[in-house]
Motif scaffolding. Structure first.
Motif, PDB file in Angstrom:
ATOM      1  N   SER A  96       0.865  -1.177   0.000  1.00  0.00           N
ATOM      2  CA  SER A  96       0.000   0.000   0.000  1.00  0.00           C
ATOM      3  C   SER A  96       0.899   1.223   0.000  1.00  0.00           C
ATOM      4  O   SER A  96       2.027   1.187   0.508  1.00  0.00           O
TER       5      SER A  96
ATOM      6  N   VAL B 117      -5.283   7.332  -9.405  1.00  0.00           N
ATOM      7  CA  VAL B 117      -6.214   6.610  -8.530  1.00  0.00           C
ATOM      8  C   VAL B 117      -6.649   7.525  -7.375  1.00  0.00           C
ATOM      9  O   VAL B 117      -7.834   7.572  -6.999  1.00  0.00           O
TER      10      VAL B 117
ATOM     11  N   GLU C 160     -10.915   5.713  -8.509  1.00  0.00           N
ATOM     12  CA  GLU C 160     -11.274   4.507  -9.256  1.00  0.00           C
ATOM     13  C   GLU C 160     -10.053   3.618  -9.428  1.00  0.00           C
ATOM     14  O   GLU C 160      -8.932   4.109  -9.628  1.00  0.00           O
ATOM     15  N   GLY C 161     -10.296   2.308  -9.346  1.00  0.00           N
ATOM     16  CA  GLY C 161      -9.211   1.351  -9.493  1.00  0.00           C
ATOM     17  C   GLY C 161      -8.715   1.261 -10.931  1.00  0.00           C
ATOM     18  O   GLY C 161      -9.435   1.562 -11.884  1.00  0.00           O
TER      19      GLY C 161
ATOM     20  N   VAL D 151      -6.078  -1.301 -13.567  1.00  0.00           N
ATOM     21  CA  VAL D 151      -5.239  -2.480 -13.791  1.00  0.00           C
ATOM     22  C   VAL D 151      -4.338  -2.177 -14.987  1.00  0.00           C
ATOM     23  O   VAL D 151      -4.830  -1.815 -16.063  1.00  0.00           O
TER      24      VAL D 151
ATOM     25  N   SER E 291      -2.765  -4.395 -10.071  1.00  0.00           N
ATOM     26  CA  SER E 291      -4.094  -3.855  -9.744  1.00  0.00           C
ATOM     27  C   SER E 291      -3.918  -2.790  -8.669  1.00  0.00           C
ATOM     28  O   SER E 291      -3.354  -3.054  -7.600  1.00  0.00           O
TER      29      SER E 291
ATOM     30  N   GLN F 291      -6.023  -0.312  -6.294  1.00  0.00           N
ATOM     31  CA  GLN F 291      -7.372  -0.049  -5.814  1.00  0.00           C
ATOM     32  C   GLN F 291      -7.325   0.983  -4.675  1.00  0.00           C
ATOM     33  O   GLN F 291      -6.459   0.926  -3.801  1.00  0.00           O
ATOM     34  N   PRO F 292      -8.267   1.945  -4.660  1.00  0.00           N
ATOM     35  CA  PRO F 292      -8.271   2.973  -3.611  1.00  0.00           C
ATOM     36  C   PRO F 292      -8.779   2.414  -2.270  1.00  0.00           C
ATOM     37  O   PRO F 292      -9.677   1.566  -2.248  1.00  0.00           O
TER      38      PRO F 292
ATOM     39  N   VAL G   8      -3.503   3.668  -1.522  1.00  0.00           N
ATOM     40  CA  VAL G   8      -3.765   2.863  -2.722  1.00  0.00           C
ATOM     41  C   VAL G   8      -3.222   1.466  -2.458  1.00  0.00           C
ATOM     42  O   VAL G   8      -2.036   1.298  -2.125  1.00  0.00           O
TER      43      VAL G   8
ATOM     44  N   ASN H  67      -1.596  -4.749  -5.825  1.00  0.00           N
ATOM     45  CA  ASN H  67      -1.371  -6.199  -5.953  1.00  0.00           C
ATOM     46  C   ASN H  67      -0.749  -6.445  -7.319  1.00  0.00           C
ATOM     47  O   ASN H  67      -1.394  -6.225  -8.344  1.00  0.00           O
TER      48      ASN H  67
END
Length: 660
Positions: free
Chosen positions: A39, A88, A93-94, A96, A113, A115-116, A127, A130
Motif C-alpha cells: 500500500s 487513482v 477509481e481502481g 489495472v 491492480s 485499488q483505492p 492505494v 497487488n
C-alpha cells in the motif's frame, strides 16, 4: 452493579479484540501471498509491503516500508508508476495496468491492480497494490505478436493476392497485393461481406466454387474470368471450420499467350496446308504428317492413306542408277543427319502405279523431343521429259552435224538458241537453288526458334513467372511474324515466276493507298518512334495493279522502318518522272547499304543480308518482289544509299489514264 459493570466491560472490549483478531488474520493472509502486495500513500511512500513484494526488490518489509517509490525504482519507471498512483487518488477509481518493472532478478513484466482505500470521510487514504508476475505469459504474447507480424509481412510480400473470410463471408484479412486490385482502403473492406462488396459475383463460378468448397471442407483450385474487368484469375481456396482462405493470381497475360499460341498454330497449319509444294513430315522413314498437296501428288483421297507409310511403299525396288530404293533412303537419312539438307531425285509411283520423278529436299529438324525430317517434293516428271527431249535433240544435232555445217547461218542460229536455252536453264536452276536455300535456311531458323520456345513453354510453363511468359509470348509473336512475312514473300515470288500473278491495272488513289499501308505498320513505327514525312499532292491518281502496288509499298516501307534508327524519320515523296510516269520515293536515315552491294540487292542470287537496327531479320526477297512487280507494271526501280546515313528507294508508276 458489579455484574453490570462487568457486562459493560465485556461489551466494550470484545469488538476491539475481534477487530484485532480479524486484522491479524488478513495481515497473515496478505503476508502469505506469493504475489507482491503493498500500500502506498499520495506522496509515493510505501506504508505496507508483504514479504513477496520486498523479496522482489532484494529487501525486507521492515527495510522498505517508509521509503519513497523513487528510492526503490529507477527514475523513469518510478515517474510512470507515480502518475498511475496519482490518478487513482484523484479519481477514486481502481486501475489495472501491464507494465515493465526492474526488480532484483532484472526486468520483469507485472499485471498490477491499484485499488483505492477510503477513510471514513470517503477520501482516498491509501492505494492498495497487488502485482502479479506475468513475464512468461508476456514473452509468449510478444513472440505471438512477432509471429503474427512476420506472417502478415510474409503474406503482404507475396505477389499472389490473398483474402480470408469467416463463415458468414465477411472479410477478416486482405494482403497488400489484393488491396491494390480493390481500389479501397483496408478498413473499408475488413468486416464487409464478399457478396455485398461484389454483388456481380453472385451466381458465377466463384460463387458456386466457394460454396461447394465450404460445404465439403475440401481445398480446391480453379481458374475463371471476372466478367466485369475481363481479368482471368487462378484460385487456390483452403476451407476450415472458421472460414475460407483464398489465394488468387492474375493469369490474364498467360491466357492471352495461350490464345495467341493457339491462333499461331492455326495460322501455321493453314500455311502448311496451303503450300503448293508437297510437304511431308517424316520420323525416320515413316510419314507422320503431310499437307493436301502431298495427297494430291500421290493421287490419294486423304492424308490418312499416307500417314504411317514409307516412301518405299510407293517406289519401285530399284532406282534408275541400279541402287536399291531401301539403300537409297537409308543413305540420304544418314547424310541429312551428318551434313544437313540433302537434295536428290526420287523415282516413285502414284497410287495408280503411274511413274513420276520427284525432286526432294530432305531436311532434318528437332521438335517435341524427336528427330524429324521435312521432305519437300516437287513433281519434275514433265521437266525430266523435256530434258530427255533436249538430250535427244542434242543427239540429233550431233548426228546431223554434217548437215548443219552446210549452212553456217543455220548452225550459228541453232547455237544461239542453245546458248539462250542454256542461259535460261542456268538462271532457272540458280533461282531454284536460291528458292530452296531460302526455304531450307531462312524458313528453318524461325521454325527452330519457334519450336524451342514452345518446348520451353510445354515443359516448364508452371515454373515461369508472368514476365517470363510474356517474354516468351513476345518471342513467339516475333518469330511468327518473321516466318509469316518470309512465307508470304516466298509464295508471292513463286507465283510471279509461274506467271500466276498478272497485272490488272486500274486507277488508284496514291495518297489513300500509302495511308492504308502506313496504318498497317503503325505498330512498328510507334515501337521505333519513327515519323513519316509526306511531300506530295493528295489528289494524285496512278494507273497500276492494286495488289502489286500495295505489295510494293508495303515492302519498301517495311524495309525503311527495319533499317531506320529509333527516333528518326522516313520521307515519302511523289514527283513527276516524265510525261507518263510518277516517281515514288521512300527515304530513310538508317544504316545504309555498302556501295559494292547495291547491284546485288534486286537479284535472286543475292547472298547479301543485314539485320535491322533492332536485330530484325531479313531474307532479301522483299526487294526482289518489288523489282519484279514494278517491271511487271512497266516501271523501273532505283536505289541510292550511303553507309551510315540511310537509303532512298524509288520506283516509277504510270499516271492515270486521263493524263496519258
Amino acid at each position: 452493579m458489579n455484574n453490570k459493570d462487568s457486562y459493560s466491560s465485556t461489551n466494550i472490549n470484545t469488538p476491539d479484540a475481534a477487530l484485532s483478531e480479524s486484522e491479524g488474520k488478513y495481515r497473515d493472509l496478505v503476508e502469505s501471498y506469493e504475489s507482491a502486495v503493498a500500500s502506498i500513500d499520495s506522496e509515493g511512500i510505501f506504508r505496507f509491503m508483504n514479504k513477496a513484494s520486498a523479496n522482489d526488490f532484494g529487501g525486507t518489509p521492515e527495510s522498505l516500508i517508509g521509503k519513497s517509490i523513487y528510492e526503490i525504482f529507477p527514475p523513469d519507471i518510478a515517474e510512470e508508476q507515480f502518475k498511475v498512483i496519482t490518478k487513482v487518488f484523484q479519481t477514486g477509481e481502481g486501475i489495472v495496468v501491464d507494465a515493465l518493472s526492474v526488480v532484483k532478478s532484472g526486468p520483469r513484466w507485472y499485471r498490477t491492480s491499484l485499488q483505492p482505500i477510503f477513510n471514513t470521510n470517503g477520501e482516498v487514504k491509501l492505494v492498495f497494490i497487488n502485482a502479479v508476475d506475468i513475464t512468461e505469459r508476456k514473452k509468449v504474447e510478444i513472440e505471438l505478436a512477432k509471429a503474427n507480424r512476420q506472417t502478415e509481412m510474409l503474406l503482404n510480400r507475396i505477389s499472389d493476392s490473398m483474402s480470408a473470410f469467416d463463415k458468414e463471408w465477411r472479410y477478416t484479412y486482405i494482403n497488400d497485393s489484393a488491396l491494390l486490385t480493390y481500389n479501397k482502403k483496408r478498413e473499408d473492406i475488413i468486416g464487409s461481406v464478399l457478396w455485398d462488396l461484389f454483388p456481380d459475383l453472385v451466381g458465377t463460378v466463384f460463387w458456386e466454387k466457394f460454396h461447394e468448397i465450404m460445404k465439403t471442407l475440401m481445398p480446391a483450385e480453379f481458374e475463371s474470368q471476372y466478367e466485369r474487368t475481363g481479368t482471368w484469375v487462378y484460385v487456390h481456396a483452403y476451407p476450415s471450420e472458421e472460414g475460407l482462405t483464398v489465394f488468387y493470381r492474375d493469369i490474364t497475360n498467360r491466357k492471352k499467350s495461350e490464345q495467341a499460341l493457339k491462333e499461331s498454330e492455326i495460322k501455321y497449319r493453314t500455311l502448311f496446308d496451303s503450300m503448293d509444294a508437297a510437304v511431308l513430315i517424316m520420323e525416320q522413314a515413316r510419314c507422320i504428317d503431310c499437307n493436301p498437296a502431298a495427297v494430291e501428288l500421290y493421287g490419294l483421297n486423304n492424308k490418312e492413306e499416307i500417314i504411317g507409310t514409307s516412301p518405299l511403299d510407293f517406289a519401285p525396288a530399284e532406282q534408275p542408277d541400279g541402287s536399291a530404293s531401301a539403300d537409297f533412303v537409308i543413305k540420304n537419312i544418314k547424310l541429312a543427319l551428318t551434313e544437313g539438307t540433302q537434295v536428290f531425285e526420287w523415282h516413285t509411283n502414284k497410287k495408280n502405279a503411274q511413274p513420276m520423278v520427284l525432286e526432294v529436299r530432305f531436311t532434318p529438324f528437332h521438335a517435341s523431343g524427336q528427330d524429324l525430317f521435312q521432305c519437300i517434293a516437287f513433281d519434275i516428271t514433265d521437266r525430266k521429259k523435256k530434258e530427255d527431249e533436249i538430250g535427244r535433240l542434242l543427239n540429233d544435232i550431233t548426228d546431223k552435224k554434217e548437215q548443219i555445217e552446210v549452212s553456217l547461218h543455220q548452225k550459228n542460229s541453232l547455237i544461239d538458241e542453245l546458248e539462250k536455252a542454256k542461259s535460261l536453264l542456268e538462271k532457272t536452276n540458280s533461282e531454284k537453288d536460291k528458292f530452296f536455300s531460302v526455304i531450307a535456311h531462312d524458313l528453318r531458323s524461325p521454325f527452330s526458334g519457334f519450336l524451342s520456345v514452345t518446348k520451353i513453354l510445354a515443359s516448364d510453363i508452371f515454373n515461369l513467372t508472368l514476365l517470363e511468359m510474356q517474354d516468351y509470348a513476345k518471342m513467339l509473336t516475333e518469330s511468327a511474324e518473321s516466318l509469316f512475312n518470309l512465307l508470304n514473300n516466298l509464295l508471292e515470288w513463286a507465283r510471279l515466276q509461274q506467271n500466276l500473278i498478272r497485272s490488272n491495272p486500274m486507277e488508284i488513289p496514291l495518297a489513300e493507298t500509302l495511308a492504308q499501308n502506313i496504318e498497317l505498320q503503325s505498330v512498328q513505327l510507334e515501337q521505333k518512334n519513327i515519323k513519316i514525312i509526306y511531300d506530295f499532292n493528295t489528289d494524285i491518281t496512278a494507273y497500276a495493279d492494286s495488289y502489286m502496288m500495295n505489295s510494293i509499298i508495303r515492302n519498301l516501307l517495311s524495309n525503311a522502318i527495319k533499317f531506320s534508327n529509333p527516333g528518326s524519320k522516313i520521307e515519302i515523296r511523289i514527283d513527276e518522272y516524265n510525261d507518263d510516269f510518277y516517281l515514288i520515293s521512300f527515304k530513310d536515315y538508317g544504316i545504309g547499304i555498302p556501295n559494292d552491294k547495291l547491284g546485288e540487292i534486286f537479284e535472286i542470287t543475292n547472298k547479301f543480308k543485314q539485320s535491322g537496327t533492332q536485330g530484325e531479320p531479313s531474307c532479301g526477297l522483299g526487294l526482289i518482289l518489288v523489282k519484279d512487280m514494278v517491271m511487271n507494271m512497266d516501271g523501273k526501280v532505283f536505289v541510292a544509299s550511303e553507309l551510315g546515313k540511310g537509303s532512298c528507294f524509288s520506283f516509277t508508276v504510270k499516271k492515270k489514264i486521263s493524263e496519258l
